[in-house]
Scaffold this motif. Structure first.
Motif, PDB file in Angstrom:
ATOM      1  N   LEU A   9       0.850  -1.188   0.000  1.00  0.00           N
ATOM      2  CA  LEU A   9       0.000   0.000   0.000  1.00  0.00           C
ATOM      3  C   LEU A   9       0.885   1.236   0.000  1.00  0.00           C
ATOM      4  CD1 LEU A   9      -2.738   1.474   0.381  1.00  0.00           C
ATOM      5  CD2 LEU A   9      -2.431   1.137   2.853  1.00  0.00           C
ATOM      6  N   ARG A  36      -0.985  -6.629 -15.095  1.00  0.00           N
ATOM      7  CA  ARG A  36      -1.787  -6.279 -13.930  1.00  0.00           C
ATOM      8  C   ARG A  36      -3.265  -6.482 -14.237  1.00  0.00           C
ATOM      9  NH1 ARG A  36      -0.637   0.278 -13.866  1.00  0.00           N
ATOM     10  NH2 ARG A  36      -1.902   0.833 -15.708  1.00  0.00           N
ATOM     11  N   ALA A  38      -6.954  -5.290 -12.490  1.00  0.00           N
ATOM     12  CA  ALA A  38      -7.768  -4.613 -11.490  1.00  0.00           C
ATOM     13  C   ALA A  38      -9.130  -5.299 -11.415  1.00  0.00           C
ATOM     14  CB  ALA A  38      -7.935  -3.143 -11.869  1.00  0.00           C
ATOM     15  N   PRO A  86      -3.586   6.228  -8.324  1.00  0.00           N
ATOM     16  CA  PRO A  86      -4.642   5.284  -7.912  1.00  0.00           C
ATOM     17  C   PRO A  86      -5.028   4.309  -9.029  1.00  0.00           C
ATOM     18  CG  PRO A  86      -5.119   7.459  -7.055  1.00  0.00           C
ATOM     19  CD  PRO A  86      -3.912   7.609  -7.943  1.00  0.00           C
ATOM     20  N   ASP A  88      -3.161   2.776 -10.866  1.00  0.00           N
ATOM     21  CA  ASP A  88      -2.191   1.676 -10.920  1.00  0.00           C
ATOM     22  C   ASP A  88      -2.568   0.543  -9.967  1.00  0.00           C
ATOM     23  OD1 ASP A  88       0.341   4.193 -11.181  1.00  0.00           O
ATOM     24  OD2 ASP A  88      -0.437   2.931 -12.810  1.00  0.00           O
ATOM     25  N   THR A  89      -3.580   0.760  -9.163  1.00  0.00           N
ATOM     26  CA  THR A  89      -4.017  -0.260  -8.213  1.00  0.00           C
ATOM     27  C   THR A  89      -4.484  -1.506  -8.943  1.00  0.00           C
ATOM     28  OG1 THR A  89      -4.658   1.353  -6.530  1.00  0.00           O
ATOM     29  CG2 THR A  89      -5.715  -0.813  -6.429  1.00  0.00           C
ATOM     30  N   GLN A 118      -0.294  -7.798  -4.720  1.00  0.00           N
ATOM     31  CA  GLN A 118      -1.251  -6.687  -4.723  1.00  0.00           C
ATOM     32  C   GLN A 118      -0.539  -5.352  -4.574  1.00  0.00           C
ATOM     33  OE1 GLN A 118      -4.844  -6.665  -4.881  1.00  0.00           O
ATOM     34  NE2 GLN A 118      -4.492  -4.456  -5.073  1.00  0.00           N
ATOM     35  N   THR A 120      -1.660  -1.395  -4.080  1.00  0.00           N
ATOM     36  CA  THR A 120      -2.768  -0.486  -3.815  1.00  0.00           C
ATOM     37  C   THR A 120      -2.213   0.923  -3.646  1.00  0.00           C
ATOM     38  OG1 THR A 120      -4.000  -2.237  -2.688  1.00  0.00           O
ATOM     39  CG2 THR A 120      -4.723   0.032  -2.315  1.00  0.00           C
ATOM     40  N   VAL A 121      -2.737   1.843  -4.449  1.00  0.00           N
ATOM     41  CA  VAL A 121      -2.296   3.230  -4.399  1.00  0.00           C
ATOM     42  C   VAL A 121      -3.464   4.073  -3.902  1.00  0.00           C
ATOM     43  CG1 VAL A 121      -1.281   5.143  -5.671  1.00  0.00           C
ATOM     44  CG2 VAL A 121      -0.775   2.778  -6.354  1.00  0.00           C
ATOM     45  N   SER A 122      -3.268   4.703  -2.772  1.00  0.00           N
ATOM     46  CA  SER A 122      -4.331   5.525  -2.195  1.00  0.00           C
ATOM     47  C   SER A 122      -4.190   6.972  -2.656  1.00  0.00           C
ATOM     48  CB  SER A 122      -4.277   5.460  -0.670  1.00  0.00           C
ATOM     49  OG  SER A 122      -3.060   5.997  -0.205  1.00  0.00           O
TER      50      SER A 122
END
Length: 123
Positions: A9, A36, A38, A86, A88-89, A118, A120-122
């Motif tokens: 993350l 990737r 999603a 985000p 890129d998540t 995984q 995850t980009v916030s």
């Protein structure tokens, strides 16, 4: 067998480095690709490399932000991801290819998929 690691993350604008390690073989005769997927979307190609001569290919969405490389022993391929967004998540996978079409970044030309890691980009 390929094993991915390095996901996690991170905040938007941050960086991560993913690793794809081979077990029992080297990449001399293979191209290695990062893909990737999603939730609710198809798997898409991110980048690929031919470790034997260093040729690399990037999807337009990651050009200038991601860098693919391999180690000297040619048994690990890295994906350095900078300026993460985000969008890129996703779960990131690596896979190998002996196809002449390896540089098209199409999943159907790849096999030996790892289990994924995984990212995850916030925002």
């Amino acid at each position: 067998q390929l094993v991915e690691s390095g996901g996690g993350l991170v905040q938007a604008g941050g960086s991560l480095r993913l690793s794809c390690a081979a077990s029992g073989f080297t990449f001399d005769d293979y191209a290695i690709g990062w893909f990737r997927q999603a939730p609710g979307k198809e798997r898409e190609g991110v980048s690929c490399i031919s470790p034997s001569d260093g040729t690399t290919v990037y999807a337009d969405s990651v050009k200038g932000r991601f860098t693919i490389s391999s180690n000297d022993a040619k048994d690990i391929v890295y994906l350095q991801m900078n300026s993460l967004k985000p969008d890129d998540t996703a779960v990131y996978f690596c896979a190998s290819s002996t196809s002449f079409s390896w540089d098209t970044l199409r999943p159907r030309h790849y096999g030996g998929w790892g289990q994924g890691t995984q990212v995850t980009v916030s925002s």
